[in-house]
Design a protein around this motif. Structure first.
Motif, PDB file in Angstrom:
ATOM      1  N   ALA A   1       0.756  -1.092   0.483  1.00 57.68           N
ATOM      2  CA  ALA A   1      -0.112  -0.190  -0.007  1.00 57.68           C
ATOM      3  C   ALA A   1       1.087   1.291  -0.198  1.00 57.68           C
ATOM      4  CB  ALA A   1      -0.963  -0.237   1.219  1.00 57.68           C
ATOM      5  N   CYS A   2       2.326   1.225   0.308  1.00 58.47           N
ATOM      6  CA  CYS A   2       2.553   2.675  -0.234  1.00 58.47           C
ATOM      7  C   CYS A   2       3.235   3.073  -1.316  1.00 58.47           C
ATOM      8  CB  CYS A   2       4.743   2.040   0.288  1.00 58.47           C
ATOM      9  SG  CYS A   2       5.414   2.804   0.233  1.00 58.47           S
ATOM     10  N   VAL A   3       2.583   4.793  -0.677  1.00 54.15           N
ATOM     11  CA  VAL A   3       2.901   5.234  -2.265  1.00 54.15           C
ATOM     12  C   VAL A   3       3.518   6.535  -2.352  1.00 54.15           C
ATOM     13  CG1 VAL A   3      -0.214   5.320  -2.286  1.00 54.15           C
ATOM     14  CG2 VAL A   3       1.620   6.438  -1.455  1.00 54.15           C
ATOM     15  N   ASN A   4       4.968   6.343  -1.411  1.00 53.79           N
ATOM     16  CA  ASN A   4       6.262   6.487  -2.127  1.00 53.79           C
ATOM     17  C   ASN A   4       6.105   7.674  -2.291  1.00 53.79           C
ATOM     18  OD1 ASN A   4       9.074   6.087  -2.917  1.00 53.79           O
ATOM     19  ND2 ASN A   4       8.025   5.969  -4.584  1.00 53.79           N
ATOM     20  N   CYS A   5       5.621   7.836  -0.703  1.00 50.69           N
ATOM     21  CA  CYS A   5       5.558  10.039  -0.868  1.00 50.69           C
ATOM     22  C   CYS A   5       7.083  10.314  -0.356  1.00 50.69           C
ATOM     23  CB  CYS A   5       3.306  10.079  -0.160  1.00 50.69           C
ATOM     24  SG  CYS A   5       4.288   9.398   1.982  1.00 50.69           S
ATOM     25  N   GLY A   6       7.136   9.480   0.845  1.00 49.89           N
ATOM     26  CA  GLY A   6       8.477   9.924   1.604  1.00 49.89           C
ATOM     27  C   GLY A   6       7.988  11.012   2.966  1.00 49.89           C
ATOM     28  N   ARG A   7       6.810  10.744   3.191  1.00 47.03           N
ATOM     29  CA  ARG A   7       6.652  11.864   4.495  1.00 47.03           C
ATOM     30  C   ARG A   7       7.500  10.719   5.393  1.00 47.03           C
ATOM     31  NH1 ARG A   7       2.032  14.635   4.152  1.00 47.03           N
ATOM     32  NH2 ARG A   7       0.811  15.253   2.251  1.00 47.03           N
ATOM     33  N   CYS A   8       7.494   9.640   5.752  1.00 47.15           N
ATOM     34  CA  CYS A   8       7.968   9.015   7.164  1.00 47.15           C
ATOM     35  C   CYS A   8       9.904   9.615   7.109  1.00 47.15           C
ATOM     36  CB  CYS A   8       7.938   7.360   6.188  1.00 47.15           C
ATOM     37  SG  CYS A   8       8.500   6.731   4.670  1.00 47.15           S
ATOM     38  N   GLU A   9      10.419   9.605   5.107  1.00 48.77           N
ATOM     39  CA  GLU A   9      11.780   9.960   5.415  1.00 48.77           C
ATOM     40  C   GLU A   9      11.688  11.222   6.404  1.00 48.77           C
ATOM     41  OE1 GLU A   9      13.638   8.848   1.945  1.00 48.77           O
ATOM     42  OE2 GLU A   9      13.927  11.159   1.023  1.00 48.77           O
TER      43      GLU A   9
ATOM     44  N   PRO B   1      13.040   5.308   5.996  1.00 53.03           N
ATOM     45  CA  PRO B   1      11.905   3.834   6.179  1.00 53.03           C
ATOM     46  C   PRO B   1      11.019   4.099   4.821  1.00 53.03           C
ATOM     47  CG  PRO B   1      11.601   6.475   7.405  1.00 53.03           C
ATOM     48  CD  PRO B   1      12.928   5.970   6.524  1.00 53.03           C
ATOM     49  N   ARG B   2      10.812   5.073   4.215  1.00 54.65           N
ATOM     50  CA  ARG B   2      10.305   4.774   2.742  1.00 54.65           C
ATOM     51  C   ARG B   2      10.501   3.948   2.022  1.00 54.65           C
ATOM     52  NH1 ARG B   2      10.289   8.161  -1.837  1.00 54.65           N
ATOM     53  NH2 ARG B   2      11.349  10.079  -0.758  1.00 54.65           N
ATOM     54  N   ASN B   3      12.420   3.885   1.783  1.00 56.11           N
ATOM     55  CA  ASN B   3      12.917   3.170   1.030  1.00 56.11           C
ATOM     56  C   ASN B   3      12.785   0.968   1.714  1.00 56.11           C
ATOM     57  OD1 ASN B   3      14.043   4.658  -0.735  1.00 56.11           O
ATOM     58  ND2 ASN B   3      16.032   5.492   0.148  1.00 56.11           N
ATOM     59  N   ILE B   4      13.336   1.649   3.056  1.00 59.07           N
ATOM     60  CA  ILE B   4      13.077  -0.179   3.797  1.00 59.07           C
ATOM     61  C   ILE B   4      11.659  -0.726   2.952  1.00 59.07           C
ATOM     62  CG2 ILE B   4      12.357  -1.429   6.070  1.00 59.07           C
ATOM     63  CD1 ILE B   4      15.319  -0.580   5.959  1.00 59.07           C
ATOM     64  N   VAL B   5      10.715   0.071   3.470  1.00 51.47           N
ATOM     65  CA  VAL B   5       9.163  -0.173   2.707  1.00 51.47           C
ATOM     66  C   VAL B   5       8.959  -0.567   1.222  1.00 51.47           C
ATOM     67  CG1 VAL B   5       6.919   0.220   3.029  1.00 51.47           C
ATOM     68  CG2 VAL B   5       7.787   1.220   4.388  1.00 51.47           C
ATOM     69  N   GLN B   6       9.946   0.360   0.530  1.00 53.05           N
ATOM     70  CA  GLN B   6      10.284   0.188  -1.239  1.00 53.05           C
ATOM     71  C   GLN B   6      10.419  -1.570  -1.455  1.00 53.05           C
ATOM     72  OE1 GLN B   6       8.602   1.488  -3.424  1.00 53.05           O
ATOM     73  NE2 GLN B   6       7.000   2.924  -2.545  1.00 53.05           N
TER      74      GLN B   6
ATOM     75  N   ALA C   1       4.426   9.845  10.814  1.00 50.96           N
ATOM     76  CA  ALA C   1       4.007  11.170   9.555  1.00 50.96           C
ATOM     77  C   ALA C   1       3.263   9.523   8.108  1.00 50.96           C
ATOM     78  CB  ALA C   1       5.413  10.824   9.095  1.00 50.96           C
ATOM     79  N   CYS C   2       3.047   8.646   8.704  1.00 54.92           N
ATOM     80  CA  CYS C   2       2.097   7.394   6.980  1.00 54.92           C
ATOM     81  C   CYS C   2       1.204   7.525   6.872  1.00 54.92           C
ATOM     82  CB  CYS C   2       3.134   6.560   7.417  1.00 54.92           C
ATOM     83  SG  CYS C   2       2.670   5.135   5.799  1.00 54.92           S
ATOM     84  N   PRO C   3       0.256   8.211   6.041  1.00 54.51           N
ATOM     85  CA  PRO C   3      -0.921   8.759   5.880  1.00 54.51           C
ATOM     86  C   PRO C   3      -1.472   6.991   5.123  1.00 54.51           C
ATOM     87  CG  PRO C   3       0.465   9.296   3.925  1.00 54.51           C
ATOM     88  CD  PRO C   3       1.132   9.349   4.383  1.00 54.51           C
ATOM     89  N   ALA C   4      -0.689   6.362   4.904  1.00 59.25           N
ATOM     90  CA  ALA C   4      -1.078   4.530   4.292  1.00 59.25           C
ATOM     91  C   ALA C   4      -1.125   4.221   5.577  1.00 59.25           C
ATOM     92  CB  ALA C   4      -0.397   4.631   3.401  1.00 59.25           C
ATOM     93  N   LEU C   5      -1.154   4.354   6.388  1.00 58.21           N
ATOM     94  CA  LEU C   5      -1.089   3.768   7.786  1.00 58.21           C
ATOM     95  C   LEU C   5       0.061   2.359   7.640  1.00 58.21           C
ATOM     96  CD1 LEU C   5      -4.443   3.493   8.480  1.00 58.21           C
ATOM     97  CD2 LEU C   5      -2.895   5.879   9.051  1.00 58.21           C
ATOM     98  N   ILE C   6       1.162   3.222   7.012  1.00 56.15           N
ATOM     99  CA  ILE C   6       1.787   1.797   7.224  1.00 56.15           C
ATOM    100  C   ILE C   6       2.650   1.752   8.562  1.00 56.15           C
ATOM    101  CG2 ILE C   6       3.954   1.046   6.419  1.00 56.15           C
ATOM    102  CD1 ILE C   6       1.871   1.580   2.931  1.00 56.15           C
ATOM    103  N   ASN C   7       3.465   0.961   8.637  1.00 60.70           N
ATOM    104  CA  ASN C   7       4.470   1.306  10.334  1.00 60.70           C
ATOM    105  C   ASN C   7       5.974   0.626   9.470  1.00 60.70           C
ATOM    106  OD1 ASN C   7       5.819   0.383  12.524  1.00 60.70           O
ATOM    107  ND2 ASN C   7       4.370   0.246  13.441  1.00 60.70           N
ATOM    108  N   PRO C   8       6.378   1.373   9.299  1.00 62.63           N
ATOM    109  CA  PRO C   8       7.916   1.010   8.857  1.00 62.63           C
ATOM    110  C   PRO C   8       8.889   0.596   9.273  1.00 62.63           C
ATOM    111  CG  PRO C   8       7.331   3.626   8.074  1.00 62.63           C
ATOM    112  CD  PRO C   8       6.289   3.212   8.771  1.00 62.63           C
ATOM    113  N   LEU C   9       8.341   1.404  11.258  1.00 66.94           N
ATOM    114  CA  LEU C   9       9.150   0.225  12.354  1.00 66.94           C
ATOM    115  C   LEU C   9       9.483  -0.861  11.951  1.00 66.94           C
ATOM    116  CD1 LEU C   9      10.972   0.638  14.229  1.00 66.94           C
ATOM    117  CD2 LEU C   9       9.125   1.657  15.878  1.00 66.94           C
TER     118      LEU C   9
HETATM  119  S1  SF4 Z   1       5.829   4.531   4.236  1.00 65.28           S
HETATM  120 FE1  SF4 Z   1       3.928   5.587   4.287  1.00 65.28          FE
HETATM  121  S2  SF4 Z   1       4.770   7.496   4.513  1.00 65.28           S
HETATM  122 FE2  SF4 Z   1       6.530   6.204   4.247  1.00 65.28          FE
HETATM  123  S3  SF4 Z   1       6.663   6.886   1.686  1.00 65.28           S
HETATM  124 FE3  SF4 Z   1       5.615   4.749   2.133  1.00 65.28          FE
HETATM  125  S4  SF4 Z   1       2.923   5.629   2.268  1.00 65.28           S
HETATM  126 FE4  SF4 Z   1       4.466   6.934   2.302  1.00 65.28          FE
END
Ligand code: SF4
Ligand SMILES: Cc1cc2nc3c(=O)[nH]c(=O)nc-3n(C[C@H](O)[C@H](O)[C@H](O)COP(=O)(O)OP(=O)(O)OC[C@H]3O[C@@H](n4cnc5c(N)ncnc54)[C@H](O)[C@@H]3O)c2cc1C
Ligand code: SF4
Lengths: 267, 649
Positions: free
Chosen positions: B286-294, B308-313, B349-357
């Motif tokens: 569901a990550c949209v790569n918005c980079g807010r987490c980063e 964190p964005r890279n981790i999820v991506q 910070a993640c609007p997609a409610l993802i927990n990168p941590l």
């Molecule tokens: S994990 Fe969330 S905040 Fe980070 S890039 Fe993906 S969607 Fe955006």
């Protein structure tokens, strides 16, 4: 394939041991025990050699049953199997009796290429065990080894380095040998948590306990009976407290540091 | 004539058939893709939960997006516009394909229809403006956290074309076949007037219209497919996934059960995508790569290799290709996971409610549990001496040597049990904080005591991934604490506070936990403490992550500081972690800069004389930064307790 045996001692954490100056005894109550820290260097060396040459690492400890905790930790670090050499008759052993008992246990294990000990213990610090065991097994021994350069499994030889105050010594010996390793020659690895847990779940798979009969030792040569040494008296010899803490390195503090070292006649 | 919605004006029947076919095909594609994908990740319909909560949370999420006004407004416009247009399409479907075909009746007539047209044009306009804003943002404004990929261009083009073609079509229709109520579709109407002025003829209009209509219709179908194949899938996946909240960490096992059954499932933690839980997989997708987490990440900010964005991506990409690829080393570097301070800013910070941590901890857990790979010696020290410093156990009580504090005996009772924590017990500077807390408690006449055998709380072990050590410590502590009678468990360390409150409580260790800040505020509010002097210094406050992000405890420290300093209390403009958590206090990860220095500079922006903190790690981190930056003499760093204590006389 290298077969390595490491001797470890389960010692009270001496940092917590207080001396009762009135009674002249050591207060050990409530003091937790740990693996003699230099023995961790011995284990680390053994595991590193195993990684390099293949083989197996065994640990032995002549200790009361409470040492199981330490043996589990050794297994968690990657040791294949640990032997607790434990019997009431082993109690009050001096270094001679300890070395005899350990050498019996080592003979019981049978074949081995390398026996590794720590430099010395934090609670007795004689550094006798390594050399004594070597003598009793009738094989070469070397203390304060700082590096094992190479093991030649074909020729069955080992090359070792010992750093001494005024130089470096190089040794070569035929296997098997007994060595004791210098403190801090390596950084012991963290005991693998999952392995620690597995050792807890299946203790018998990893740890075996041997009593007097199991190792075929002569009852007259072990424990108090087998120990010619007698402790007559223990006194506390107070050391002048010298403590200097340097928390940063600016020009000023370095100057101060040098001044203090001069004052203390260290330089 | 009653106004009503015209259907398929100027349209040859083959075009209508093509449209219908495309919609059916698109829906099949959409559902099939979603179905197979989520099935591959282990999703079952029985796992679909709390849809109502998720719908409610949508608004919260949009609010979160609005923290970045430009991007937030653009997204909200597109989302709301699209949603209304979607509802409009559903209305049309109901009327034309159901009511008219089967019941020969309709409802989009008269006032209803006119309102419908107005609403649709408004929605279309909002949508179109949102898309335009997004295009301008990606093409010209280019905020640093946005990475443009082809996918983004394709999506924006589809959306732009959909909106534009819709309006132009409406304009042409109204230009060549005007109706009296045409102005209700006000955008289309304005366009129609323009077309008339430019001399659009009936024949030309009739010629263009079908193609425009069909392309518009096909765009709809393509968009439907895009919702399953591109990052637009964040929307449907949002409803399927589960948000793992920052403060509640999922545990891979329960130690007493493991010891009892003598069985443990391996491996522990995350090494391959297959070892992720089904919801972790869905969330990554569901990550949209918005980079807010980063943008919120203190490690990234300091130039560490972690984002964190890279981790999820990276997980999301690997997931698509193979479930059995090793993640660590070839895809994710070890240094990445060890640079994390576990502050959780990314999660918030993640609007997609993802927990990168959650992924980072999973990866850490694998490295630690199965391979014994943990940086630094702090955990070894805890294992051997029950404190991360590796100092003797007997020195733990050094801080209270001459304080004559009540030491609780088994079965004895106290109102407040003070859990000092390793830092305040062992570190010379931090001992002063513990001593000050004692002074304050005495001043307020609080009945308090300490344990004779306090130990490590296990927080660090858990953050570093040694779940076994953590649970060993935790269960030992729970057993220990249950032997004593007390009402409140008081902590000075937010890490201890949080672990007791949120982690121990998951394992039947429920205690009424207070942070010292919370408690001091309570004492002040109850009048048990009185501030008698005013702070003459300009003070700012740095929130500890484990109070602010994990526990939302931000009001109490501010209330205290307002009371103490009034207008001399100034807020720092932004918030970042000091870098001390998650192991940061115990080992340094590679990176261009140090998070504590950057954070210290943040606080300097408001020219404080004094930086107030509420966490031992923050205190160490800030003092270290002040020294390094040469501000030791100019700016003081103090725990709030220390500041207050001086004002009580
Ligand atoms: S994990 Fe969330 S905040 Fe980070 S890039 Fe993906 S969607 Fe955006
Ligand atoms: C003066 C004196 C009097 C003592 N009197 C008594 C006494 O009355 N009663 C009593 O119980 N003890 C007594 N001890 C302690 C006992 O002699 C030693 O603990 C034991 O012999 C080991 O010697 P060490 O600790 O000096 O080992 P060192 O020789 O310093 O140790 C070297 C290495 O040998 C290995 N090693 C040492 N001990 C063991 C072990 N048990 N198992 C496996 N490996 C080991 C370790 O690798 C260690 O690093 C006395 C010690 C001294 C110095
Ligand atoms: S928890 Fe903090 S340090 Fe770790 S990735 Fe998230 S924002 Fe970065």
């Amino acid at each position: 394939m290298l077969k390595i045996i490491v001797g470890i001692k389960w010692v009270p954490d001496t940092a917590d041991v207080k001396f009762d100056p009135v009674k002249g005894t050591i207060i050990r109550e409530g003091v937790e025990s740990i693996i003699n820290p230099p023995d961790l260097n011995a284990i680390e060396l053994a595991l590193a050699l195993k990684e390099k040459y293949g083989g197996e690492v065994y640990v032995i400890s002549m200790s009361p049953p409470s040492a199981i905790k330490g043996l589990k930790m050794a297994v968690a670090m990657g040791v294949d199997k640990a032997f607790l050499v434990s019997d009431r008759k082993f109690a009050a052993a001096d270094t001679l009796a300890t070395s005899y008992t350990l050498s019996c246990a080592i003979k019981k294990i049978g074949s081995y290429d390398l026996v590794i000990f720590g430099e010395e213990t934090i609670d007795s610090a004689t550094g006798h065990i390594g050399p004594e065991v070597g003598e009793m097994l009738g094989i070469p021994h070397l203390s304060y080894v700082t590096e094992v350069q190479e093991v030649d499994l074909q020729q069955r030889t080992i090359k070792m380095v010992r750093e001494v105050e005024d130089g470096v010594e190089f040794f070569q010996a035929n296997l098997p040998v007994v060595i004791s390793v210098g403190v801090g020659i390596n950084t012991p690895r963290y005991p693998i948590p999952l392995r620690r847990l597995l050792t807890e779940l299946e203790t018998n798979k990893y740890i075996e306990t041997w009593a007097l009969n199991d190792i075929g030792a002569d009852p007259e040569k072990v424990g108090f009976k087998g120990s010619p040494t007698r402790v007559v008296k223990v006194i506390a010899a107070p050391m002048p407290a010298r403590r200097l803490e340097i928390r940063e390195a600016s020009g000023e503090t370095v100057k101060l540091f040098i001044k203090r070292l001069k004052e203390a006649e260290i330089i | 004539m009653l106004p009503s919605r015209p259907y398929f004006t100027f349209m040859p029947s083959w075009a209508v058939s093509v449209f219908y076919l495309s919609v059916v095909a698109a829906l099949i594609f959409f559902f099939a893709k979603m179905f197979f994908e989520v099935r591959r990740y282990g999703f079952k319909i029985s796992k679909l939960k709390n849809i109502n909560v998720k719908i409610k949370n949508l608004l919260e999420t949009e609010k979160l997006l609005l923290t970045d006004i430009y991007g937030g407004v653009a997204h909200t416009f597109v989302a709301i516009g699209l949603f209304i247009l979607f509802l409009g399409t559903i209305c049309v479907f109901i009327e034309y394909d159901i009511l008219l075909k089967f019941f020969n009746t309709r409802f989009l007539t008269g006032v209803v229809y006119l309102s419908y047209e107005v609403v649709m044009d408004v929605a279309g306009l909002i949508f179109f403006l949102g898309v335009l804003a997004a295009i301008v943002r990606r093409a010209f404004v280019k905020p640093s956290r946005l990475i443009n990929r082809k996918e983004d261009a394709v999506i924006l083009f589809i959306l732009l074309y959909g909106g534009l073609s819709g309006f132009i079509m409406e304009g042409i229709r109204l230009a060549i076949k005007p109706v009296p109520w045409g102005s209700a579709s006000f955008v289309g109407y304005i366009l129609s007037q323009m077309f008339v002025l430019t001399g659009l003829t009936y024949n030309l209009g009739c010629g263009i219209y079908p193609f425009l209509w069909l392309s518009h219709g096909l765009t709809l179908s393509v968009a439907v497919v895009a919702f399953a194949f591109t990052k637009l899938k964040h929307f449907p996946l949002y409803f399927l996934g589960v948000q793992n909240p920052l403060e509640k960490w999922v545990t891979p096992f329960n130690l007493p059960l493991v010891l009892e059954s003598k069985k443990i499932e391996v491996p522990l933690g995350v090494n391959k995508p297959s070892t992720l839980s089904w919801d972790q997989k869905i969330n990554a997708e569901a990550c949209v790569n918005c980079g807010r987490c980063e943008e919120a990440c203190p490690a990234y900010r300091a130039g560490k290799i972690l984002s964190p964005r890279n981790i999820v991506q990276k997980i999301s990409f690997t997931l698509k290709k193979s479930l059995n690829k090793e993640l660590i080393s070839s895809i994710i570097n070890e240094d990445e996971i060890w640079s994390c301070t576990t502050d959780g800013a990314c999660v918030k910070a993640c609007p997609a409610l993802i927990n990168p941590l959650d992924y980072i901890v999973g990866l850490r857990r694998y490295q630690a549990m199965n391979l014994g790979k943990v940086p630094g010696s702090a955990l070894f020290n805890i294992l051997v001496r029950d404190n991360p410093y590796g100092l003797p156990r007997s020195e733990r009580i050094g801080w209270r040597k001459n304080l004559d504090i009540k030491v609780l005996k088994e079965g004895e009772e106290t109102d407040v049990l003070y859990w000092v924590g390793c830092a305040a017990s062992y570190d010379a500077r931090l001992q002063k904080v513990a001593q000050t807390v004692v002074k304050i408690l005495r001043k307020a006449g609080v009945d308090f005591a300490v344990l004779k055998d306090e130990g490590c709380c296990g927080e660090l072990a858990r953050r570093l991934g040694d779940e076994y050590l953590f649970q060993e410590i935790m269960f030992r502590n729970i057993e220990k604490l249950k032997k004593y009678k007390f009402r409140i468990l008081l902590t000075t360390c937010p890490h201890g506070y949080n672990i007791f409150k949120n982690d121990y409580s998951e394992f039947n260790g429920k205690f009424k936990v207070y942070s010292h800040i919370e408690f001091i505020n309570k004492l002040l509010e109850e009048g048990k403490l009185e501030i008698k002097a005013n702070l003459s210094k300009k003070v700012t406050y740095h929130d500890p992550c484990y109070l602010k992000l994990y526990n939302n405890l931000t009001q109490e420290p501010r209330k205290i500081l307002m009371k103490a300093a009034g207008l001399k209390f100034v807020e720092t403009k932004k918030f970042y972690c000091c870098g001390g958590g998650g192991g940061g206090n115990w080992f340094e990860s590679k990176g261009e800069q140090r998070p504590n220095i950057l954070r210290f500079r943040d606080t300097l922006e408001v020219n404080p004389d004094l930086i107030a903190v509420a966490c031992p790690y923050c205190l160490s981190m800030f003092e270290d930064a002040a020294k390094t930056e040469g501000y030791e003499e100019k700016v003081e760093v103090k725990d709030i307790a220390e500041i207050i204590s001086e004002l009580l006389e």
